[in-house]
Design an enzyme around this catalytic site. Sequence first.
Site, PDB file in Angstrom:
ATOM      1  N   GLY A  15       0.797   7.100  -3.160  1.00 45.00           N
ATOM      2  CA  GLY A  15       0.695   7.261  -1.705  1.00 45.00           C
ATOM      3  C   GLY A  15       1.875   8.067  -1.182  1.00 45.00           C
ATOM      4  N   ARG A  76      -3.419   9.983  -7.375  1.00 44.07           N
ATOM      5  CA  ARG A  76      -3.289   8.853  -8.299  1.00 44.07           C
ATOM      6  C   ARG A  76      -4.153   9.223  -9.496  1.00 44.07           C
ATOM      7  NH1 ARG A  76      -3.370   5.365  -3.221  1.00 44.07           N
ATOM      8  NH2 ARG A  76      -1.249   4.596  -3.094  1.00 44.07           N
ATOM      9  N   ASP A 107       5.760   2.272  -7.568  1.00 46.44           N
ATOM     10  CA  ASP A 107       5.837   1.598  -8.863  1.00 46.44           C
ATOM     11  C   ASP A 107       4.798   2.092  -9.868  1.00 46.44           C
ATOM     12  OD1 ASP A 107       3.848   0.438  -7.401  1.00 46.44           O
ATOM     13  OD2 ASP A 107       4.402  -1.642  -7.842  1.00 46.44           O
ATOM     14  N   THR A 130       7.874   5.381  -1.013  1.00 50.25           N
ATOM     15  CA  THR A 130       6.743   4.577  -0.541  1.00 50.25           C
ATOM     16  C   THR A 130       7.148   3.904   0.760  1.00 50.25           C
ATOM     17  OG1 THR A 130       5.453   2.548  -0.909  1.00 50.25           O
ATOM     18  CG2 THR A 130       7.490   2.725  -2.154  1.00 50.25           C
ATOM     19  N   ASP A 132       6.232   1.031   1.601  1.00 54.28           N
ATOM     20  CA  ASP A 132       6.124  -0.434   1.456  1.00 54.28           C
ATOM     21  C   ASP A 132       7.465  -1.145   1.231  1.00 54.28           C
ATOM     22  OD1 ASP A 132       3.413   0.017   1.615  1.00 54.28           O
ATOM     23  OD2 ASP A 132       3.098  -0.029  -0.553  1.00 54.28           O
ATOM     24  N   ASP A 134       8.774  -1.913  -1.587  1.00 50.46           N
ATOM     25  CA  ASP A 134       8.475  -2.970  -2.557  1.00 50.46           C
ATOM     26  C   ASP A 134       9.086  -2.686  -3.927  1.00 50.46           C
ATOM     27  OD1 ASP A 134       6.882  -0.787  -3.090  1.00 50.46           O
ATOM     28  OD2 ASP A 134       5.051  -1.933  -3.437  1.00 50.46           O
ATOM     29  N   ARG A 176       0.881  -3.142   1.321  1.00 47.42           N
ATOM     30  CA  ARG A 176       0.239  -3.613   0.080  1.00 47.42           C
ATOM     31  C   ARG A 176       0.442  -5.118  -0.098  1.00 47.42           C
ATOM     32  NH1 ARG A 176      -1.947  -0.337  -3.832  1.00 47.42           N
ATOM     33  NH2 ARG A 176      -0.849   1.510  -3.166  1.00 47.42           N
TER      34      ARG A 176
HETATM   35  O1  F6P Z   1       1.637   2.125  -1.070  1.00 48.70           O
HETATM   36  C1  F6P Z   1       1.506   2.771   0.145  1.00 48.70           C
HETATM   37  C2  F6P Z   1       0.222   2.355   0.834  1.00 48.70           C
HETATM   38  O2  F6P Z   1       0.138   3.038   2.066  1.00 48.70           O
HETATM   39  C3  F6P Z   1       0.068   0.833   1.038  1.00 48.70           C
HETATM   40  O3  F6P Z   1       0.793   0.367   2.129  1.00 48.70           O
HETATM   41  C4  F6P Z   1      -1.432   0.726   1.187  1.00 48.70           C
HETATM   42  O4  F6P Z   1      -1.880  -0.550   0.801  1.00 48.70           O
HETATM   43  C5  F6P Z   1      -1.951   1.787   0.249  1.00 48.70           C
HETATM   44  O5  F6P Z   1      -0.897   2.714   0.045  1.00 48.70           O
HETATM   45  C6  F6P Z   1      -3.177   2.523   0.735  1.00 48.70           C
HETATM   46  O6  F6P Z   1      -3.598   3.357  -0.281  1.00 48.70           O
HETATM   47  P1  F6P Z   1      -4.633   4.543  -0.083  1.00 48.70           P
HETATM   48  O7  F6P Z   1      -3.921   5.675   0.579  1.00 48.70           O
HETATM   49  O8  F6P Z   1      -5.080   4.880  -1.463  1.00 48.70           O
HETATM   50  O9  F6P Z   1      -5.743   4.015   0.786  1.00 48.70           O
END
Ligand code: F6P
Length: 328
Positions: A15, A76, A107, A130, A132, A134, A176
Amino acid sequence: MPKAIKKIGVLTSGGDSPGMNAAIRSVVRTCAYHNVECIGIYRGYEGLIEGDFQIMDARSVRGIINKGGTMLKSARSKEFRTTAGRQIAFQKLSEAGIDALVIIGGDGSFTGGMIFNEEFDFPVIGIPGTIDNDIVGTSHTLGFDTALNTVVDAIDKIRDTASSHNRLFFVEVMGRDVGHIALNVGIAGGAEEILIPEEDLGLDRLVESLNRSRKSGKTSSIVVVAEGDKIGKNIFELKDYVDQNMEGYDVRVSVLGHMQRGGPPSCFDRVLASRMGVKAVESLLEGKTNYMVGLLNGVMELTPLEMAIKGKTKINLELLRVSDIMST
Ligand code: F6P
């Protein structure tokens, strides 16, 4: 003797987060400063496998420090999770003469980088990007601070309409599996309650707390809900629950979603990104590998990637207490 590093590749993966561009800029310019070639790799590990590379010099990163997203794009990659995919990636790096990688991501991206390092003895350094927050080994991941400011701005706006209509709003924020965004923006936005995965408030206590707020004279309320919260109901079910079990509440839901990942990085994130990029490149040039750069007690430090990935960030208990007192 480790091989001298003359060419460094940089990629963004997972992300995106505000500050990634500033980190790319820092990596590229630190390479230029040390007379090391820098190669931008597009679309994270996807582009690595496809050999989607671009030579980058100091001027190719002009005008991006203030831009959200990532100029190198992000992805990803499923293929990079396979041994065959990583083998192709190694081949592409060898063909391009790239000696080391800076991986900007979360991560999942670091796990890929660590396995790659172990399989091919290929030098890698991670920059934690990120929203998050985390990742263990840094008080702040890149983009966290900007996301906090973006969300607080949104909550302030929601507060305006909530108080005009005497409404209760459930506001869902990203993060997340962790509640760092929720806890911070909840305090900063004056939320009546904050629901995070690290603390099980339970429905009864939520209802109690909302009743207490109303009795104390509050006419509108905001409950910040971390997307990973485990109260047992999703945010729309929470609304239904309050509709059915509490009298006189006019409830609305606002899911903030991906707007939390966009926008110009804050001053803090731009400075952090610049520091992290310098530390990442200089660590590689010093022969360090398989580490993540991070901010600990105001200083740039290295943490083994394995610890950064496997460790679990802790919620700040003092903040939790502050939020309890503030919602009195
Ligand atoms: O890890 C960053 C994040 O924005 C999280 O907060 C969220 O759960 C996830 O990515 C959303 O992922 P995507 O962009 O694949 O919907």
